[in-house]
Enzyme design. Structure first.
Site, PDB file in Angstrom:
ATOM      1  N   HIS A 209       3.289  -5.365   3.828  1.00 55.91           N
ATOM      2  CA  HIS A 209       2.740  -5.933   5.056  1.00 55.91           C
ATOM      3  C   HIS A 209       3.028  -7.427   5.168  1.00 55.91           C
ATOM      4  CE1 HIS A 209       0.250  -2.371   6.223  1.00 55.91           C
ATOM      5  NE2 HIS A 209       0.423  -2.102   4.940  1.00 55.91           N
TER       6      HIS A 209
ATOM      7  N   HIS B 281      -8.585   3.304  -2.139  1.00 60.78           N
ATOM      8  CA  HIS B 281      -7.526   4.306  -2.024  1.00 60.78           C
ATOM      9  C   HIS B 281      -6.640   4.238  -3.274  1.00 60.78           C
ATOM     10  CE1 HIS B 281      -8.021   3.208   2.493  1.00 60.78           C
ATOM     11  NE2 HIS B 281      -8.956   4.069   2.108  1.00 60.78           N
TER      12      HIS B 281
ATOM     13  N   HIS C 169      -3.194   4.640   5.339  1.00 62.92           N
ATOM     14  CA  HIS C 169      -3.200   4.609   3.878  1.00 62.92           C
ATOM     15  C   HIS C 169      -3.376   6.021   3.332  1.00 62.92           C
ATOM     16  CE1 HIS C 169      -4.502   0.152   3.167  1.00 62.92           C
ATOM     17  NE2 HIS C 169      -3.506   0.267   4.019  1.00 62.92           N
TER      18      HIS C 169
ATOM     19  N   ARG D 113       3.623  -3.995   9.512  1.00 65.93           N
ATOM     20  CA  ARG D 113       4.359  -3.356   8.424  1.00 65.93           C
ATOM     21  C   ARG D 113       5.806  -3.847   8.482  1.00 65.93           C
ATOM     22  NH1 ARG D 113       1.927   2.837   9.052  1.00 65.93           N
ATOM     23  NH2 ARG D 113      -0.247   2.174   9.391  1.00 65.93           N
TER      24      ARG D 113
ATOM     25  N   HIS E 129       0.830  -1.199   0.000  1.00 67.81           N
ATOM     26  CA  HIS E 129       0.000   0.000   0.000  1.00 67.81           C
ATOM     27  C   HIS E 129       0.872   1.259   0.000  1.00 67.81           C
ATOM     28  CE1 HIS E 129      -2.726  -2.813   2.508  1.00 67.81           C
ATOM     29  NE2 HIS E 129      -3.224  -2.768   1.283  1.00 67.81           N
TER      30      HIS E 129
ATOM     31  N   ASP F 158      -3.727   1.425  -3.200  1.00 63.32           N
ATOM     32  CA  ASP F 158      -3.980   0.035  -2.814  1.00 63.32           C
ATOM     33  C   ASP F 158      -3.510  -0.887  -3.939  1.00 63.32           C
ATOM     34  OD1 ASP F 158      -5.102   0.908  -0.461  1.00 63.32           O
ATOM     35  OD2 ASP F 158      -7.162   0.807  -1.189  1.00 63.32           O
TER      36      ASP F 158
ATOM     37  N   HIS G 152     -11.295   1.660   2.173  1.00 62.36           N
ATOM     38  CA  HIS G 152     -10.431   0.683   1.521  1.00 62.36           C
ATOM     39  C   HIS G 152     -11.321  -0.386   0.870  1.00 62.36           C
ATOM     40  CE1 HIS G 152      -6.915  -1.883   1.060  1.00 62.36           C
ATOM     41  NE2 HIS G 152      -7.623  -2.866   1.550  1.00 62.36           N
TER      42      HIS G 152
ATOM     43  N   HIS H 139       1.202   4.782   1.835  1.00 63.71           N
ATOM     44  CA  HIS H 139       0.767   5.400   3.087  1.00 63.71           C
ATOM     45  C   HIS H 139       0.995   6.907   3.035  1.00 63.71           C
ATOM     46  CE1 HIS H 139      -0.004   1.797   5.762  1.00 63.71           C
ATOM     47  NE2 HIS H 139       0.398   1.262   4.624  1.00 63.71           N
TER      48      HIS H 139
END
Length: 225
Positions: free
Chosen positions: A168, A129, A118, A191, A101, A132, A126, A103
């Site tokens: 992630h 976004h 995000h 993360r 993602h 994504d 979500h 951020h």
């Protein structure tokens, strides 16, 4: 006389804007001004960016240490944002789906946690976004992909430049989970690696494009969105 003076002032302002060092373009459909980085002129109307992946500084024992690059290319003013992902450091037998993602903050001062939520300039749930990316499974310890992103851009007020990319530990549930976190982050878990997006020359893109073109694993790597 007043009308003529106003017209001359308008024309003079236009000339100054057109010949400004960084360049400015007008989006007539939205009656807005889009700032153009000077690199667009240097690289024949195309902007390139890089994000150099490093493991999270607070990575616990047992988590993979991921390195690599995420590269970007976009033709001004309305071209689609192309993305190259080249992440390595996973074990050769790793079959875990992992979410990627964009951020909000390009701040990794305390690890990926300070990258914030995000990037969500439109305030939507979500997985709508602009950053994504979806889920990926490594092949022989490497995630390699060539993507066309919808919604994300390197230009204007919603540019992703200066923001962060985070990988992630788990897969993204695409907002289909039963809790509120699903609508914020897809329940993708810890993360484990990140980087900050910055403008680059075309050389990184050109080099990695050649590598990916000869990499059969890239075509097999799993992407879900």
């Amino acid at each position: 006389m007043i009308k003529q003076s106003n017209m001359l002032l308008f024309l003079l302002t236009w000339v100054i804007l057109v010949h400004a060092g960084e360049g400015i373009a007008f989006n007539h459909s939205k009656t807005s001004v889009v700032e153009v980085p000077m690199e667009v002129n240097l690289f024949n109307g195309t902007l390139f960016a890089t994000c150099e992946l490093i493991p999270d500084t607070k990575l616990p024992t047992g988590q993979p240490k991921i390195y690599g690059q995420v590269l970007f290319k976009q033709i001004f003013p309305g071209g689609k944002l192309e993305v190259l992902v080249n992440a390595h450091g996973l074990s050769t037998d790793d079959e875990q789906k992992r979410a990627i993602h964009i951020h909000q903050y390009g701040d990794l001062s305390q690890g990926c946690i300070t990258a914030g939520p995000h990037y969500n300039p439109l305030g939507v749930n979500h997985p709508s976004h602009p950053g994504d990316f979806g889920n990926y499974v490594a092949i022989n310890g490497t995630i390699r992909q060539h993507l066309n992103m919808e919604g994300a851009t390197l230009f204007g007020g919603q540019s992703i430049l200066g923001r962060a990319i985070v990988i992630h530990e788990k897969e993204d549930d695409f907002g289909l989970g039963s809790n509120e976190e699903s609508k914020r982050s897809g329940n993708a878990g810890r993360r484990i690696a990140g980087c900050v997006i910055g403008i680059s020359t075309p050389s990184l893109w050109e080099k990695l494009t050649m590598e990916l073109g000869s990499d059969k694993n890239m075509k097999k790597a799993e992407h879900e969105k």
